[in-house]
Design an enzyme around this catalytic site. Structure first.
Site, short mmCIF file in Angstrom:
data_model
loop_
_atom_site.label_atom_id
_atom_site.label_comp_id
_atom_site.label_asym_id
_atom_site.label_seq_id
_atom_site.Cartn_x
_atom_site.Cartn_y
_atom_site.Cartn_z
N ALA A 1 2.69 42.86 9.51
CA ALA A 1 3.47 43.14 8.30
C ALA A 1 3.84 44.63 8.24
O ALA A 1 5.01 45.00 8.05
CB ALA A 1 2.69 42.72 7.06
N GLY A 2 2.83 45.48 8.41
CA GLY A 2 3.09 46.91 8.36
C GLY A 2 3.91 47.40 9.55
O GLY A 2 4.78 48.26 9.40
N ASP A 3 3.64 46.83 10.72
CA ASP A 3 4.38 47.23 11.92
C ASP A 3 5.87 46.92 11.79
O ASP A 3 6.72 47.72 12.18
CB ASP A 3 3.82 46.50 13.15
CG ASP A 3 2.32 46.67 13.31
OD1 ASP A 3 1.79 47.70 12.85
OD2 ASP A 3 1.70 45.77 13.89
N TYR B 1 -11.93 41.92 19.30
CA TYR B 1 -11.31 42.71 20.36
C TYR B 1 -12.19 42.82 21.60
O TYR B 1 -13.41 42.88 21.51
CB TYR B 1 -11.04 44.14 19.86
CG TYR B 1 -9.94 44.24 18.83
CD1 TYR B 1 -8.62 44.39 19.22
CD2 TYR B 1 -10.24 44.19 17.47
CE1 TYR B 1 -7.60 44.49 18.27
CE2 TYR B 1 -9.23 44.28 16.52
CZ TYR B 1 -7.92 44.44 16.93
OH TYR B 1 -6.92 44.53 16.00
N ASN C 1 4.56 46.24 18.49
CA ASN C 1 5.25 45.37 17.54
C ASN C 1 6.41 46.09 16.88
O ASN C 1 7.51 45.53 16.72
CB ASN C 1 4.27 44.89 16.46
CG ASN C 1 3.09 44.13 17.03
OD1 ASN C 1 3.14 43.60 18.13
ND2 ASN C 1 2.01 44.09 16.27
N ARG D 1 -8.60 52.07 11.88
CA ARG D 1 -9.54 51.04 12.34
C ARG D 1 -10.86 51.74 12.64
O ARG D 1 -11.00 52.38 13.69
CB ARG D 1 -9.00 50.32 13.58
CG ARG D 1 -7.68 49.60 13.37
CD ARG D 1 -7.80 48.45 12.36
NE ARG D 1 -6.54 47.74 12.19
CZ ARG D 1 -5.64 48.02 11.25
NH1 ARG D 1 -5.88 49.04 10.42
NH2 ARG D 1 -4.54 47.33 11.14
#
Length: 314
Positions: A268-270, A113, A43, A180
């Site tokens: 958002a962070g990416d 996932y 991203n 994560r």
């Protein structure tokens, strides 16, 4: 007036983003799912390429994929965004990972996932054509904690050693811990690898909630002190609705307008990282980099999915 520290590096033209790119199933409010391509460092690579007006900037994505139709879809998308695929390993017997994302009415998301047979977990491992010394082809490398977590520990150690040599040769390293828990074998390993990466990072792009969760810290002040003690001297701490905070030298008081139309906080962070890196690559100041990152992330969270059409949001 505060004198801002400019990013001390020769302007890079060859950028590598290392990690895992996956098939994304994004469930809409009607229950139907759209198939996309996404992944944290991917991203960032896409948005970095989208917002850069420098034709000399070469952004590459470094990963491993299979030879199946989904892998071909991913490669097609990477090329579509103007990102080089020259450093992608192809594994005949493996496939890309897959994740499903559900978003609530406040824009917060839940992920599921499937990455047990993900080819990306075999990156830099024999037999391979994309070897560790390929990182020396670049001026700036961006990698995340997710990228590190999915690799076997032996490969992590070798990669860290390569990063040390890369920096000795003048390369610059950018890192986002992007913690994560389920991807790591245990919290002690996650802490050790993360702290090593912070000690190496020329550009640190942590998120406060990730750092506090990983290290069990009770306050922002504790997190800032630990990062400073590890040698972090440049970058930004992402703090959600509170807005980003400069790491290293002060940029003075900065205020950020809150987004009222939050649709989906995915990436958002990416995207913040992409805006921040783009500004620094262009030689802009710390405050300009933080503002560019914040402005880009503010757009991205106003639409569904990790990769959005920036022209369709204000």
């Amino acid at each position: 007036m505060v004198q801002e520290k400019q990013f001390q590096m020769q302007r890079p033209t060859k950028i590598a983003c290392i990690g895992e790119v996956m098939i994304e199933l994004a469930t809409g409010l009607n229950g139907q799912a759209n198939i996309g391509v996404a992944g944290d460092t991917y991203n960032t690579a896409v948005y970095l390429r989208k917002i850069s007006d420098d034709d000399m900037l070469d952004v590459s994505y470094v990963t491993a994929l299979g030879e199946d139709s989904f892998s071909q879809k991913i490669i097609s998308q990477i090329k579509h965004h103007g990102i080089s695929t020259d450093h992608i390993e192809l594994r005949e017997d493996l496939m890309p990972g897959l994740y499903a994302i559900e978003t609530d009415e406040d824009g917060e998301r839940t992920f599921s996932y499937w990455r047990g047979q993900s080819a990306a977990k075999t990156l830099f491992q024999e037999p391979c054509k994309i070897r560790l010394d390929s990182i020396f082809d670049f001026d700036l490398i961006y990698i995340s904690g997710i990228s590190m977590a999915i690799l076997p520990n032996e490969t992590r150690v070798q990669l860290i050693d390569s990063f040390k040599e890369f920096r000795k040769k003048g390369g610059k390293l950018a890192f986002d811990s992007n913690y994560r828990p389920r991807l790591w074998e245990d919290v002690e390993t996650a802490r050790s690898v993360t702290m090593t990466m912070w000690s190496l990072a020329d550009i640190a792009l942590p998120s406060l909630d990730d750092e506090m969760a990983l290290f069990g810290e009770a306050s922002e002040a504790q997190t800032l002190q630990r990062l400073a003690d590890s040698g972090v001297a440049n970058g930004a701490l992402k703090r959600g609705v509170e807005g980003p905070l400069a790491l290293g030298e002060s940029t003075g008081d900065m205020t950020f307008e809150r987004v009222t139309n939050v649709v989906d906080t995915t990436a958002a962070g990416d995207s913040f990282n992409a805006g921040y890196l783009a500004a620094h690559i262009a030689g802009q100041s710390d405050s300009e980099a933080i503002l560019k990152g914040h402005e880009l992330a503010s757009k991205v969270i106003q639409a569904r999915g990790a990769i959005i059409d920036l022209d369709k949001v204000s």
